[in-house]
Design an enzyme around this catalytic site. Structure first.
Site, PDB file in Angstrom:
ATOM      1  N   GLU A 247      36.705  33.789  44.622  1.00  0.00           N
ATOM      2  CA  GLU A 247      37.655  33.354  43.586  1.00  0.00           C
ATOM      3  C   GLU A 247      38.488  34.578  43.232  1.00  0.00           C
ATOM      4  O   GLU A 247      37.935  35.616  42.858  1.00  0.00           O
ATOM      5  CB  GLU A 247      36.931  32.839  42.339  1.00  0.00           C
ATOM      6  CG  GLU A 247      36.245  31.497  42.529  1.00  0.00           C
ATOM      7  CD  GLU A 247      37.186  30.353  42.844  1.00  0.00           C
ATOM      8  OE1 GLU A 247      38.403  30.488  42.606  1.00  0.00           O
ATOM      9  OE2 GLU A 247      36.704  29.341  43.357  1.00  0.00           O
ATOM     10  N   GLU A 457      33.262  26.362  42.868  1.00  0.00           N
ATOM     11  CA  GLU A 457      32.198  26.755  41.946  1.00  0.00           C
ATOM     12  C   GLU A 457      32.090  25.701  40.854  1.00  0.00           C
ATOM     13  O   GLU A 457      33.016  24.943  40.598  1.00  0.00           O
ATOM     14  CB  GLU A 457      32.542  28.099  41.296  1.00  0.00           C
ATOM     15  CG  GLU A 457      32.651  29.227  42.299  1.00  0.00           C
ATOM     16  CD  GLU A 457      32.432  30.584  41.669  1.00  0.00           C
ATOM     17  OE1 GLU A 457      31.264  30.953  41.461  1.00  0.00           O
ATOM     18  OE2 GLU A 457      33.422  31.270  41.389  1.00  0.00           O
TER      19      GLU A 457
HETATM   20  P1  NAD Z   1      38.151  43.951  41.538  1.00  0.00           P
HETATM   21  O1  NAD Z   1      38.435  43.261  42.825  1.00  0.00           O
HETATM   22  O2  NAD Z   1      38.664  45.311  41.337  1.00  0.00           O
HETATM   23  O3  NAD Z   1      36.585  44.042  41.309  1.00  0.00           O
HETATM   24  C1  NAD Z   1      35.764  42.890  41.379  1.00  0.00           C
HETATM   25  C2  NAD Z   1      34.357  43.319  41.739  1.00  0.00           C
HETATM   26  O4  NAD Z   1      34.361  43.826  43.081  1.00  0.00           O
HETATM   27  C3  NAD Z   1      33.797  44.428  40.863  1.00  0.00           C
HETATM   28  O5  NAD Z   1      32.442  44.173  40.578  1.00  0.00           O
HETATM   29  C4  NAD Z   1      33.945  45.646  41.748  1.00  0.00           C
HETATM   30  O6  NAD Z   1      33.007  46.662  41.443  1.00  0.00           O
HETATM   31  C5  NAD Z   1      33.668  45.059  43.118  1.00  0.00           C
HETATM   32  N1  NAD Z   1      34.146  45.854  44.259  1.00  0.00           N
HETATM   33  C6  NAD Z   1      35.128  46.768  44.288  1.00  0.00           C
HETATM   34  N2  NAD Z   1      35.276  47.267  45.529  1.00  0.00           N
HETATM   35  C7  NAD Z   1      34.372  46.642  46.315  1.00  0.00           C
HETATM   36  C8  NAD Z   1      34.043  46.698  47.696  1.00  0.00           C
HETATM   37  N3  NAD Z   1      34.674  47.515  48.533  1.00  0.00           N
HETATM   38  N4  NAD Z   1      33.064  45.897  48.156  1.00  0.00           N
HETATM   39  C9  NAD Z   1      32.427  45.051  47.344  1.00  0.00           C
HETATM   40  N5  NAD Z   1      32.675  44.952  46.006  1.00  0.00           N
HETATM   41  C10 NAD Z   1      33.654  45.738  45.505  1.00  0.00           C
HETATM   42  O7  NAD Z   1      38.655  42.959  40.374  1.00  0.00           O
HETATM   43  P2  NAD Z   1      38.609  43.212  38.786  1.00  0.00           P
HETATM   44  O8  NAD Z   1      39.685  44.180  38.438  1.00  0.00           O
HETATM   45  O9  NAD Z   1      37.230  43.476  38.309  1.00  0.00           O
HETATM   46  O10 NAD Z   1      38.979  41.755  38.234  1.00  0.00           O
HETATM   47  C11 NAD Z   1      40.274  41.319  38.099  1.00  0.00           C
HETATM   48  C12 NAD Z   1      40.634  40.338  39.201  1.00  0.00           C
HETATM   49  O11 NAD Z   1      39.692  39.277  39.208  1.00  0.00           O
HETATM   50  C13 NAD Z   1      41.979  39.686  39.001  1.00  0.00           C
HETATM   51  O12 NAD Z   1      42.683  39.638  40.222  1.00  0.00           O
HETATM   52  C14 NAD Z   1      41.631  38.279  38.550  1.00  0.00           C
HETATM   53  O13 NAD Z   1      42.621  37.311  38.819  1.00  0.00           O
HETATM   54  C15 NAD Z   1      40.389  38.024  39.305  1.00  0.00           C
HETATM   55  N6  NAD Z   1      39.596  36.955  38.693  1.00  0.00           N
HETATM   56  C16 NAD Z   1      39.536  35.746  39.329  1.00  0.00           C
HETATM   57  C17 NAD Z   1      38.821  34.691  38.775  1.00  0.00           C
HETATM   58  C18 NAD Z   1      38.742  33.363  39.461  1.00  0.00           C
HETATM   59  O14 NAD Z   1      37.795  32.626  39.198  1.00  0.00           O
HETATM   60  N7  NAD Z   1      39.673  33.023  40.350  1.00  0.00           N
HETATM   61  C19 NAD Z   1      38.172  34.870  37.545  1.00  0.00           C
HETATM   62  C20 NAD Z   1      38.259  36.107  36.923  1.00  0.00           C
HETATM   63  C21 NAD Z   1      38.969  37.147  37.504  1.00  0.00           C
END
Ligand code: NAD
Length: 476
Positions: A247, A457
């Protein structure tokens, strides 16, 4: 100082490294110290989950119901206290924080019930005398990676169905919000979940995330976060032929038609675009308004946005809390500059505000076009734009003209346009006279195109991801 340890194989551990959990409303306030796991600790958690899954996968529905229901009951009973923790570490206002915690409790209770309702099928075979049975079995070990913006609800909507269907779990929550994930771990442990069935491994995503997604003993990955991280997760999972669900982001349109009730439209747009500081994947970041109502809408919306009270998330008069951290604030302000440079007209807000926290005045841009970067890239902050459309058909075209497809809304009093929009919007979730953000927990959640990948989900549809189907043939 409060500690937020990890939970590995039933043991609490601060490990060898820890990081401060900082309050975005007041950067002098440290909420606590959070464990930051090493790759070896991630490995240990996965081994613990593998060992524990065998008996948990054979546990009976009553046992699963009792644990999930007890967790849901405790979360609901402590919603004020946990809502305060959420507001303090993430920056949602207190009512939003309490609401999110209550949602997490409801999700645990919903999936407690689902544990009792796991269904199979029995069919006659096309071969004489043979019977066919179809049953759902656990996937095994499910790895979960979650973002910071819904620190308790998103872990809840992954963890609860995983456990209901007999899987064991390794959760890596976002670095900025370790407290809420720790609270879930603590509650599940005290609810009687056997050691190793749920493991919490907080730490740096770029360091321990790859260990989880590449590990041969992790059978499935459920990820919520940005598109760029999501693509990496999907690539690694594909290479390992691992089940995966993503997501990701949004650039959600809210269409306002000439026949809309102006108050309803402004209320829905204000909520959808700016509540939770605009830090929602379902936020209405593009407000697409038809010509006849455009001027009235812009005047009313500008007034409403400029009157929003920004402040400390836990102050009862605050309507909009802080941006989550310095890095996100810098990004939001950069997008304000990008929009101005592209020729978008700033109607109000868009500046950094004084204080010890990461405060920003909600920004509304008007007279924008759909091809500007401010309308194609996700900002993930308190920034929204208004785009003028000729008529309904033009508004629908603009709404769909995006590489995302999470949520889309329309404000109209016309049944004809509302029905057409529900049928022809390319988003996974469609709202009529409601904000694009704000969903129910008993129905599927997810989008299309660049917003989501894999099965849905939440609700009964969660069964698709958290179970595998086995078909057995018997000749008695
Ligand atoms: P992010 O992608 O930076 O981080 C998400 C998660 O991924 C964190 O736990 C981070 O530690 C982990 N991560 C980072 N690098 C990784 C790697 N190389 N391998 C595996 N895991 C890794 O996102 P964020 O800044 O925490 O959240 C914001 C984003 O989430 C926005 O784009 C938002 O739209 C999205 N979001 C989507 C939904 C949905 O249901 N569609 C809901 C909430 C947030």
């Amino acid at each position: 100082m409060t500690e937020f340890p990890n939970l590995i194989g039933g043991e609490w551990t601060m490990g060898t490294r820890s990081v401060p959990n900082i309050n975005p409303s007041d950067t002098n306030d440290t909420v606590g110290m959070a464990a930051s796991a090493t790759p070896a600790e991630m490995e240990a958690a996965i081994e613990a989950a593998v060992a524990a899954q065998v008996s948990w996968g054979k546990s009976n529905p009553q046992q699963r119901f009792d644990i999930l229901d007890a967790a849901g009951t405790e979360i609901l009973a402590r919603k004020e206290e946990l809502g305060d923790l959420l507001a303090r570490e993430e920056g949602k206002t207190l009512p939003e924080g309490i609401g999110e915690v209550a949602r997490a409790g409801q999700i645990f209770k919903f999936f407690a019930g689902e544990a009792l309702r796991i269904q199979g099928e029995s069919m006659d075979s096309v071969r004489p005398g043979v019977g066919v049975e179809i049953r759902r079995e656990p996937v095994g070990v499910v790895g979960m990676i979650t973002p910071w913006n819904f620190p308790i609800a998103i872990p809840a909507w992954k963890v609860a169905p995983a456990l209901a269907f007999g899987n064991s779990v390794v959760l890596k929550a976002a670095e900025l919000v370790p407290g809420c994930a720790w609270a879930i771990a603590d509650i599940l442990k005290r609810a009687g979940l056997p050691d190793g069935v749920f493991n919490l491994v907080n730490g740096r995503g770029s360091e321990i995330g790859p260990v989880m997604i590449d590990h041969p003993k992790v059978n499935a990955i459920s990820f919520t976060g940005s598109v760029s991280t999501g693509k990496t997760v999907a690539e690694v999972c594909a290479r390992n032929l691992k089940k995966v669900q993503l997501e990701m982001g949004g650039k959600n349109p809210m269409v306002v038609l000439d026949d809309a009730d102006l108050d309803v439209a402004v209320g829905a747009c204000l909520n959808g675009a700016f509540f939770s500081t605009g830090q929602r994947c379902t936020a209405s970041s593009r407000l697409i308004v038809t010509e006849g109502i455009y001027d009235d809408f812009v005047a009313a919306m500008t007034k409403a946005v400029s009157e929003l009270k920004v402040g400390d998330a836990r102050d009862s008069s605050t309507q909009i809390g802080p941006v989550v951290d310095e890095r996100q604030l810098v990004k939001d302000l950069e997008y304000v500059d990008i929009a101005k440079a592209e020729g978008a007209k700033l109607a109000c807000g868009g500046e950094k505000l004084d204080g010890n926290g990461h405060f920003m005045a909600p920004a509304l841009f008007v007279d924008t076009t759909n091809d500007m970067r401010i309308n194609t890239e996700e900002v993930f902050g308190p920034v929204a734009t208004v785009i003028k459309a000729k008529d309904y058909a033009d508004a629908l075209r603009l709404a769909n003209e995006t590489e995302f497809g999470l949520s889309a809304g329309i404000c109209t009093t016309s049944l004809k346009y509302a029905s057409d929009f529900k049928a022809n919007s390319k988003a996974g979730m469609v709202m009529v006279n409601l904000p694009t953000a704000g969903v129910d927990y008993h129905v599927p959640f997810g989008g299309t195109k660049g917003s989501s990948y894999g099965s849905r989900e939440q609700g009964r549809y969660a069964a698709e991801f958290y179970s595998v189907v086995k078909t057995s043939y018997t000749l008695p």
